[in-house]
Design a protein around this motif. Structure first.
Motif, PDB file in Angstrom:
ATOM      1  N   GLN A 214       0.828  -1.215   0.000  1.00 26.96           N
ATOM      2  CA  GLN A 214       0.000   0.000   0.000  1.00 26.96           C
ATOM      3  C   GLN A 214       0.859   1.260   0.000  1.00 26.96           C
ATOM      4  O   GLN A 214       0.503   2.270  -0.626  1.00 26.96           O
ATOM      5  CB  GLN A 214      -0.927   0.004   1.212  1.00 26.96           C
ATOM      6  N   PHE A 215       2.004   1.206   0.682  1.00 27.55           N
ATOM      7  CA  PHE A 215       2.882   2.378   0.770  1.00 27.55           C
ATOM      8  C   PHE A 215       3.656   2.596  -0.523  1.00 27.55           C
ATOM      9  O   PHE A 215       4.128   3.707  -0.784  1.00 27.55           O
ATOM     10  CB  PHE A 215       3.846   2.236   1.946  1.00 27.55           C
ATOM     11  N   THR A 216       3.788   1.549  -1.349  1.00 30.43           N
ATOM     12  CA  THR A 216       4.477   1.706  -2.625  1.00 30.43           C
ATOM     13  C   THR A 216       3.578   2.371  -3.661  1.00 30.43           C
ATOM     14  O   THR A 216       4.071   2.766  -4.727  1.00 30.43           O
ATOM     15  CB  THR A 216       4.969   0.354  -3.177  1.00 30.43           C
ATOM     16  N   GLN A 217       2.295   2.494  -3.353  1.00 25.44           N
ATOM     17  CA  GLN A 217       1.349   3.105  -4.282  1.00 25.44           C
ATOM     18  C   GLN A 217       1.104   4.584  -3.979  1.00 25.44           C
ATOM     19  O   GLN A 217       0.378   5.251  -4.709  1.00 25.44           O
ATOM     20  CB  GLN A 217       0.020   2.345  -4.249  1.00 25.44           C
ATOM     21  N   LEU A 218       1.702   5.091  -2.914  1.00 29.04           N
ATOM     22  CA  LEU A 218       1.546   6.496  -2.564  1.00 29.04           C
ATOM     23  C   LEU A 218       2.325   7.376  -3.530  1.00 29.04           C
ATOM     24  O   LEU A 218       3.304   6.936  -4.147  1.00 29.04           O
ATOM     25  CB  LEU A 218       2.032   6.748  -1.138  1.00 29.04           C
ATOM     26  N   ASP A 219       1.908   8.635  -3.641  1.00 24.31           N
ATOM     27  CA  ASP A 219       2.669   9.596  -4.431  1.00 24.31           C
ATOM     28  C   ASP A 219       4.088   9.686  -3.871  1.00 24.31           C
ATOM     29  O   ASP A 219       4.270   9.741  -2.646  1.00 24.31           O
ATOM     30  CB  ASP A 219       1.998  10.972  -4.373  1.00 24.31           C
ATOM     31  N   PRO A 220       5.105   9.675  -4.725  1.00 22.63           N
ATOM     32  CA  PRO A 220       6.486   9.702  -4.233  1.00 22.63           C
ATOM     33  C   PRO A 220       6.790  10.864  -3.303  1.00 22.63           C
ATOM     34  O   PRO A 220       7.742  10.801  -2.512  1.00 22.63           O
ATOM     35  CB  PRO A 220       7.315   9.789  -5.516  1.00 22.63           C
ATOM     36  N   SER A 221       6.006  11.928  -3.378  1.00 20.51           N
ATOM     37  CA  SER A 221       6.237  13.080  -2.505  1.00 20.51           C
ATOM     38  C   SER A 221       5.726  12.836  -1.086  1.00 20.51           C
ATOM     39  O   SER A 221       6.082  13.580  -0.159  1.00 20.51           O
ATOM     40  CB  SER A 221       5.556  14.325  -3.075  1.00 20.51           C
ATOM     41  N   ASP A 222       4.902  11.805  -0.903  1.00 18.72           N
ATOM     42  CA  ASP A 222       4.374  11.483   0.423  1.00 18.72           C
ATOM     43  C   ASP A 222       5.519  10.948   1.286  1.00 18.72           C
ATOM     44  O   ASP A 222       6.281  10.086   0.865  1.00 18.72           O
ATOM     45  CB  ASP A 222       3.271  10.426   0.290  1.00 18.72           C
ATOM     46  N   GLU A 223       5.622  11.446   2.509  1.00 19.73           N
ATOM     47  CA  GLU A 223       6.729  11.043   3.385  1.00 19.73           C
ATOM     48  C   GLU A 223       6.674   9.562   3.765  1.00 19.73           C
ATOM     49  O   GLU A 223       7.677   8.989   4.200  1.00 19.73           O
ATOM     50  CB  GLU A 223       6.740  11.886   4.660  1.00 19.73           C
ATOM     51  N   LYS A 224       5.515   8.910   3.581  1.00 22.74           N
ATOM     52  CA  LYS A 224       5.396   7.489   3.896  1.00 22.74           C
ATOM     53  C   LYS A 224       5.584   6.584   2.673  1.00 22.74           C
ATOM     54  O   LYS A 224       5.528   5.359   2.793  1.00 22.74           O
ATOM     55  CB  LYS A 224       4.035   7.200   4.537  1.00 22.74           C
ATOM     56  N   ALA A 225       5.815   7.173   1.510  1.00 24.37           N
ATOM     57  CA  ALA A 225       5.935   6.390   0.283  1.00 24.37           C
ATOM     58  C   ALA A 225       7.214   5.543   0.294  1.00 24.37           C
ATOM     59  O   ALA A 225       8.269   5.985   0.764  1.00 24.37           O
ATOM     60  CB  ALA A 225       5.923   7.306  -0.935  1.00 24.37           C
ATOM     61  N   MET A 226       7.100   4.330  -0.232  1.00 27.79           N
ATOM     62  CA  MET A 226       8.213   3.375  -0.257  1.00 27.79           C
ATOM     63  C   MET A 226       8.349   2.777  -1.658  1.00 27.79           C
ATOM     64  O   MET A 226       7.445   2.897  -2.487  1.00 27.79           O
ATOM     65  CB  MET A 226       7.961   2.213   0.727  1.00 27.79           C
ATOM     66  N   ARG A 227       9.489   2.090  -1.862  1.00 28.52           N
ATOM     67  CA  ARG A 227       9.710   1.323  -3.083  1.00 28.52           C
ATOM     68  C   ARG A 227      10.292  -0.037  -2.712  1.00 28.52           C
ATOM     69  O   ARG A 227      11.128  -0.141  -1.817  1.00 28.52           O
ATOM     70  CB  ARG A 227      10.714   2.029  -4.008  1.00 28.52           C
ATOM     71  N   PHE A 228       9.866  -1.093  -3.401  1.00 27.21           N
ATOM     72  CA  PHE A 228      10.511  -2.393  -3.247  1.00 27.21           C
ATOM     73  C   PHE A 228      11.886  -2.353  -3.901  1.00 27.21           C
ATOM     74  O   PHE A 228      12.069  -1.721  -4.962  1.00 27.21           O
ATOM     75  CB  PHE A 228       9.694  -3.505  -3.925  1.00 27.21           C
ATOM     76  N   VAL A 229      12.861  -3.024  -3.284  1.00 30.63           N
ATOM     77  CA  VAL A 229      14.155  -3.241  -3.940  1.00 30.63           C
ATOM     78  C   VAL A 229      14.488  -4.725  -4.032  1.00 30.63           C
ATOM     79  O   VAL A 229      15.305  -5.134  -4.855  1.00 30.63           O
ATOM     80  CB  VAL A 229      15.310  -2.496  -3.225  1.00 30.63           C
ATOM     81  N   TRP A 230      13.866  -5.550  -3.181  1.00 28.21           N
ATOM     82  CA  TRP A 230      14.177  -6.987  -3.221  1.00 28.21           C
ATOM     83  C   TRP A 230      13.009  -7.775  -2.632  1.00 28.21           C
ATOM     84  O   TRP A 230      12.489  -7.433  -1.567  1.00 28.21           O
ATOM     85  CB  TRP A 230      15.446  -7.282  -2.414  1.00 28.21           C
ATOM     86  N   ILE A 231      12.578  -8.801  -3.340  1.00 32.48           N
ATOM     87  CA  ILE A 231      11.640  -9.806  -2.838  1.00 32.48           C
ATOM     88  C   ILE A 231      12.410 -11.116  -2.810  1.00 32.48           C
ATOM     89  O   ILE A 231      12.987 -11.531  -3.826  1.00 32.48           O
ATOM     90  CB  ILE A 231      10.388  -9.898  -3.727  1.00 32.48           C
ATOM     91  N   THR A 232      12.452 -11.771  -1.654  1.00 32.23           N
ATOM     92  CA  THR A 232      13.366 -12.903  -1.469  1.00 32.23           C
ATOM     93  C   THR A 232      12.863 -14.216  -2.068  1.00 32.23           C
ATOM     94  O   THR A 232      13.637 -15.160  -2.211  1.00 32.23           O
ATOM     95  CB  THR A 232      13.650 -13.141   0.026  1.00 32.23           C
ATOM     96  N   ALA A 233      11.583 -14.311  -2.392  1.00 36.31           N
ATOM     97  CA  ALA A 233      11.014 -15.581  -2.861  1.00 36.31           C
ATOM     98  C   ALA A 233      11.664 -16.071  -4.150  1.00 36.31           C
ATOM     99  O   ALA A 233      12.139 -15.282  -4.970  1.00 36.31           O
ATOM    100  CB  ALA A 233       9.509 -15.435  -3.076  1.00 36.31           C
ATOM    101  N   ARG A 234      11.674 -17.391  -4.327  1.00 38.54           N
ATOM    102  CA  ARG A 234      12.140 -17.981  -5.574  1.00 38.54           C
ATOM    103  C   ARG A 234      11.226 -17.540  -6.720  1.00 38.54           C
ATOM    104  O   ARG A 234      10.012 -17.402  -6.523  1.00 38.54           O
ATOM    105  CB  ARG A 234      12.131 -19.506  -5.496  1.00 38.54           C
ATOM    106  N   PRO A 235      11.773 -17.325  -7.910  1.00 39.09           N
ATOM    107  CA  PRO A 235      10.905 -16.951  -9.033  1.00 39.09           C
ATOM    108  C   PRO A 235       9.858 -18.020  -9.318  1.00 39.09           C
ATOM    109  O   PRO A 235       8.727 -17.702  -9.709  1.00 39.09           O
ATOM    110  CB  PRO A 235      11.891 -16.783 -10.199  1.00 39.09           C
TER     111      PRO A 235
END
Length: 348
Positions: A214-235
């Motif tokens: 949910q936080f990755t869908q926020l506007d990037p200017s929002d102080e709570k906005a995040m981005r994924f950099v790694w998901i550990t699961a096997r493809p």
């Protein structure tokens, strides 16, 4: 008449359709308690356990109650009950806690009997603030190699920490000595890890697709906005997820954050991956007939297919292996992660 494995399974399946496994015939208790390694009734452990317990209870013709008592109390309850009226559902934390030396975590492979696997939560992930200079894990490793301190918020001693240990290991393999610049910020729950990011106390946090998407869908200017950099699961695990993914993050998006698109090396040639895998645990002195009955029932349940649909609807990946196969698989998995932890601990 000679039965093949397939015809035997078909015969058993037909019998199951006609009537549930009789508790008396299988030496099963009428009432069974399924303790779980979590105190939350809203988390993934409870949710997954409830799905499995309901299906097992219907198939076996008994009552199964899921009891969210937490890891320490769950292990104690399981250790006290040789009658088979208590079983446990937990995940990799059961052996990771032991490997990390967390109080209350005995060796589940020595002190209990590891039973069948039932599902994977493919959501274990690492995230950065939306305005972070780190666009990828490559950027993070490059920063550590250049001498920049990268702070990673984790809950120590288990699922949250194993990915952090893998980061340090990958940094060590890529550029020996740079692992010292990847440092832990020890916190508690997911909300604590999130807050560490928002308070600028951490550059990277452990999270999950379910809790943080949910936080990755926020506007990037929002102080709570995040981005994924790694998901550990096997493809291979993520490829079984619904194509739509979760929220605004599609399955294709998820795969871009996982191996091999996002590489966190294990040894310079193979990537580290981690599936959060749920499985049953039994008292080691429990009547083996009860374990056989549970294995047989789960084999039938998964052959029928309805449980898989329920699991996928809750963003779990069906992952059934009967007890013997599950023990072999999980032992190898434990040994791999033990090596990673030992290498980082010893500095080798």
């Amino acid at each position: 008449m000679t039965f093949t494995r397939r015809t035997l399974l078909a015969a058993v399946s037909a019998a199951m359709v006609a009537a549930p496994l009789a508790a008396e015939a299988q030496n099963l208790p009428r009432n069974m308690r399924m303790v779980i390694g979590s105190t939350s009734t809203g988390g993934d452990t409870y949710q997954n356990s409830a799905i499995v317990a309901e299906a097992l209870a219907e198939k076996l013709g008994i009552n199964i109650k899921v009891d969210a008592v937490g890891a320490s109390e769950g292990f104690k309850a399981l250790g006290r009950d040789k009658r088979g009226t208590t079983i446990m559902m937990f995940h990799d934390q059961s052996f990771l806690g032991n490997l990390y030396g967390v109080t209350g975590y005995a060796d589940p492979f020595a002190d209990y009997l590891v039973g069948p696997t039932v599902a994977i939560n493919p959501g274990n992930a690492y995230l950065v603030p939306a305005d972070s200079p780190y666009q990828s894990m490559e950027d993070i490793f490059a920063a550590a190699e250049a001498g920049t301190r990268v702070r990673v918020a984790i809950q120590p001693g288990g699922v949250s920490e194993i990915g952090f240990t893998a980061m340090k290991n990958a940094a060590r393999v890529r550029a020996p000595g740079s692992e010292a610049n990847i440092v832990a910020v020890n916190t508690g729950s997911q909300s604590d890890k999130n807050q560490a990011m928002w308070d600028d106390l951490a550059d990277v946090i452990n999270g999950s697709i379910q809790a943080n998407e949910q936080f990755t869908q926020l506007d990037p200017s929002d102080e709570k906005a995040m981005r994924f950099v790694w998901i550990t699961a096997r493809p291979e695990t993520l490829e079984q997820a619904p194509e739509a993914g979760m929220g605004g993050t599609t399955r294709a998006d998820m795969l871009s954050y996982a191996s091999p698109e996002t590489s966190v090396t294990l040894d310079g040639s193979e990537d580290f991956t981690f599936d959060k895998e749920f499985f049953l645990l039994f008292n080691k002195d429990m009547d083996p007939e009860i374990i056989t009955a549970i294995d047989t029932a789960l084999t039938e349940i998964y052959s029928e297919g309805a449980i898989q649909e329920r699991q996928k609807a809750s963003f779990f990946i069906p992952d059934f292996l009967p007890s013997e196969e599950a023990r072999e698989h999980l032992t190898k998995k434990r040994d791999t992660y033990k090596q990673v932890i030992d290498d980082i601990t010893s500095g080798s």
